[in-house]
Design a protein around this motif. Sequence first.
Motif, PDB file in Angstrom:
ATOM      1  N   LYS A   1       8.780  16.956  -3.955  1.00 25.02           N
ATOM      2  CA  LYS A   1       8.743  17.888  -2.008  1.00 25.02           C
ATOM      3  C   LYS A   1       8.404  19.400  -2.385  1.00 25.02           C
ATOM      4  CE  LYS A   1      10.605  16.295   1.539  1.00 25.02           C
ATOM      5  NZ  LYS A   1      10.936  16.237   3.266  1.00 25.02           N
ATOM      6  N   ALA A   2       9.713  19.711  -3.023  1.00 25.07           N
ATOM      7  CA  ALA A   2       9.077  21.297  -3.442  1.00 25.07           C
ATOM      8  C   ALA A   2       7.812  21.740  -3.923  1.00 25.07           C
ATOM      9  CB  ALA A   2      10.428  21.364  -4.453  1.00 25.07           C
ATOM     10  N   PHE A   3       7.148  20.882  -4.748  1.00 23.53           N
ATOM     11  CA  PHE A   3       6.220  21.305  -5.161  1.00 23.53           C
ATOM     12  C   PHE A   3       4.950  20.644  -4.616  1.00 23.53           C
ATOM     13  CE2 PHE A   3       8.705  19.921  -8.816  1.00 23.53           C
ATOM     14  CZ  PHE A   3       9.355  21.497  -8.892  1.00 23.53           C
ATOM     15  N   ALA A   4       5.401  20.266  -3.192  1.00 20.85           N
ATOM     16  CA  ALA A   4       3.973  20.001  -2.513  1.00 20.85           C
ATOM     17  C   ALA A   4       3.266  21.771  -2.457  1.00 20.85           C
ATOM     18  CB  ALA A   4       4.172  20.102  -0.984  1.00 20.85           C
ATOM     19  N   HIS A   5       3.689  23.004  -2.578  1.00 24.79           N
ATOM     20  CA  HIS A   5       2.521  23.833  -1.966  1.00 24.79           C
ATOM     21  C   HIS A   5       1.762  24.117  -3.040  1.00 24.79           C
ATOM     22  CE1 HIS A   5       5.758  25.488  -4.377  1.00 24.79           C
ATOM     23  NE2 HIS A   5       5.252  26.301  -5.164  1.00 24.79           N
ATOM     24  N   PHE A   6       1.840  23.441  -4.941  1.00 22.48           N
ATOM     25  CA  PHE A   6       0.739  23.068  -5.866  1.00 22.48           C
ATOM     26  C   PHE A   6       0.023  22.519  -5.087  1.00 22.48           C
ATOM     27  CE2 PHE A   6       4.237  24.380  -8.642  1.00 22.48           C
ATOM     28  CZ  PHE A   6       4.225  25.924  -8.336  1.00 22.48           C
TER      29      PHE A   6
ATOM     30  N   LYS B   1       0.681  -0.971  -0.424  1.00 22.40           N
ATOM     31  CA  LYS B   1      -0.052   0.035   0.128  1.00 22.40           C
ATOM     32  C   LYS B   1       0.454   1.380  -0.010  1.00 22.40           C
ATOM     33  CE  LYS B   1      -3.704  -1.427   2.566  1.00 22.40           C
ATOM     34  NZ  LYS B   1      -4.935  -1.205   4.246  1.00 22.40           N
ATOM     35  N   PRO B   2       0.642   1.588  -1.424  1.00 22.96           N
ATOM     36  CA  PRO B   2       1.531   3.331  -0.947  1.00 22.96           C
ATOM     37  C   PRO B   2       0.332   4.262  -0.099  1.00 22.96           C
ATOM     38  CG  PRO B   2      -0.287   3.460  -2.872  1.00 22.96           C
ATOM     39  CD  PRO B   2      -0.263   2.088  -2.318  1.00 22.96           C
ATOM     40  N   VAL B   3       1.662   5.779   0.260  1.00 23.67           N
ATOM     41  CA  VAL B   3       0.834   6.008   1.018  1.00 23.67           C
ATOM     42  C   VAL B   3       1.326   7.194   0.552  1.00 23.67           C
ATOM     43  CG1 VAL B   3       1.192   7.736   3.568  1.00 23.67           C
ATOM     44  CG2 VAL B   3       1.983   5.279   3.446  1.00 23.67           C
ATOM     45  N   LEU B   4       2.314   8.128  -0.235  1.00 26.12           N
ATOM     46  CA  LEU B   4       2.354   9.073  -1.306  1.00 26.12           C
ATOM     47  C   LEU B   4       2.053   8.736  -2.417  1.00 26.12           C
ATOM     48  CD1 LEU B   4       4.700  11.298   0.551  1.00 26.12           C
ATOM     49  CD2 LEU B   4       2.782  11.352   0.569  1.00 26.12           C
ATOM     50  N   GLU B   5       1.998   9.538  -3.427  1.00 25.13           N
ATOM     51  CA  GLU B   5       2.097   9.321  -5.414  1.00 25.13           C
ATOM     52  C   GLU B   5       2.126  10.496  -5.318  1.00 25.13           C
ATOM     53  OE1 GLU B   5      -1.296   7.413  -7.459  1.00 25.13           O
ATOM     54  OE2 GLU B   5      -2.769   9.357  -6.276  1.00 25.13           O
ATOM     55  N   VAL B   6       2.435  11.048  -7.071  1.00 24.47           N
ATOM     56  CA  VAL B   6       2.585  12.197  -7.618  1.00 24.47           C
ATOM     57  C   VAL B   6       1.612  12.867  -8.477  1.00 24.47           C
ATOM     58  CG1 VAL B   6       4.590  12.497  -6.857  1.00 24.47           C
ATOM     59  CG2 VAL B   6       4.249  11.480  -8.936  1.00 24.47           C
ATOM     60  N   LYS B   7       0.966  13.661  -8.809  1.00 26.12           N
ATOM     61  CA  LYS B   7      -0.272  13.630  -9.735  1.00 26.12           C
ATOM     62  C   LYS B   7       0.581  15.064 -10.389  1.00 26.12           C
ATOM     63  CE  LYS B   7      -4.831  12.900  -8.297  1.00 26.12           C
ATOM     64  NZ  LYS B   7      -6.156  12.793  -8.543  1.00 26.12           N
ATOM     65  N   SER B   8       0.233  14.882 -11.590  1.00 22.88           N
ATOM     66  CA  SER B   8       0.597  16.070 -12.683  1.00 22.88           C
ATOM     67  C   SER B   8      -0.295  17.197 -12.419  1.00 22.88           C
ATOM     68  CB  SER B   8       0.589  15.677 -14.229  1.00 22.88           C
ATOM     69  OG  SER B   8       1.504  15.136 -14.835  1.00 22.88           O
ATOM     70  N   ARG B   9       0.208  18.799 -12.424  1.00 15.87           N
ATOM     71  CA  ARG B   9      -0.339  19.814 -12.143  1.00 15.87           C
ATOM     72  C   ARG B   9      -0.212  20.603 -12.532  1.00 15.87           C
ATOM     73  NH1 ARG B   9      -4.582  22.644 -10.863  1.00 15.87           N
ATOM     74  NH2 ARG B   9      -4.443  24.064  -8.923  1.00 15.87           N
ATOM     75  N   ARG B  10      -1.176  20.910 -13.516  1.00 15.41           N
ATOM     76  CA  ARG B  10      -0.466  22.234 -14.658  1.00 15.41           C
ATOM     77  C   ARG B  10      -0.641  24.202 -14.104  1.00 15.41           C
ATOM     78  NH1 ARG B  10       0.694  22.503 -20.155  1.00 15.41           N
ATOM     79  NH2 ARG B  10       0.663  24.307 -20.701  1.00 15.41           N
TER      80      ARG B  10
END
Length: 156
Positions: free
Chosen positions: A149-154, A70-79
């Motif tokens: 992680k640097a883009f977490a504010h998006f 089970k993953p805790v985090l994943e990444v999603k594309s955000r424009r």
Amino acid sequence: MSRRRKAEKREVLADPKYKSVLVTQFVNNVTRQGKKRLAEGLFYDAIEIVNQRTGQDGITVFKKAVDNVKPVLEVKSRRVGGANYQVPIEVKSERRVSLAIRWLINYARSRSEKSMAEKLANEFIQASKNEGGAVRKKVDTHKMAEANKAFAHFRF
């Protein structure tokens, strides 16, 4: 995404042998071309193989394997402003389970053993020991999220 109402979640019935909803979800994902009985047989055979090889209860090994994948985090594309960012987000509990099941099945299918039951059994055993392809996929997903992680504010 629908602008109207939210889609209703269907109730998944517990599996008749082990009385587990998780087993039913797994069998439903293994099923191809409507052959659910065949998928159930494969799963039960895999659990028997796990019993013989490890000497432990097959269902507990299966549940531990799913928990380890089970993953805790994943990444999603955000424009944002003409650029695409891979934004790390937390995975909801239902999606965690479905991703874990999907990864276990996909990596079991890509193994080189003879029967699908053997492939599933070996993937369960390895995943319960935090090894194997499915666990590697989870680790890679977490590394991607950590690197971005640097883009977490998006986050949206």
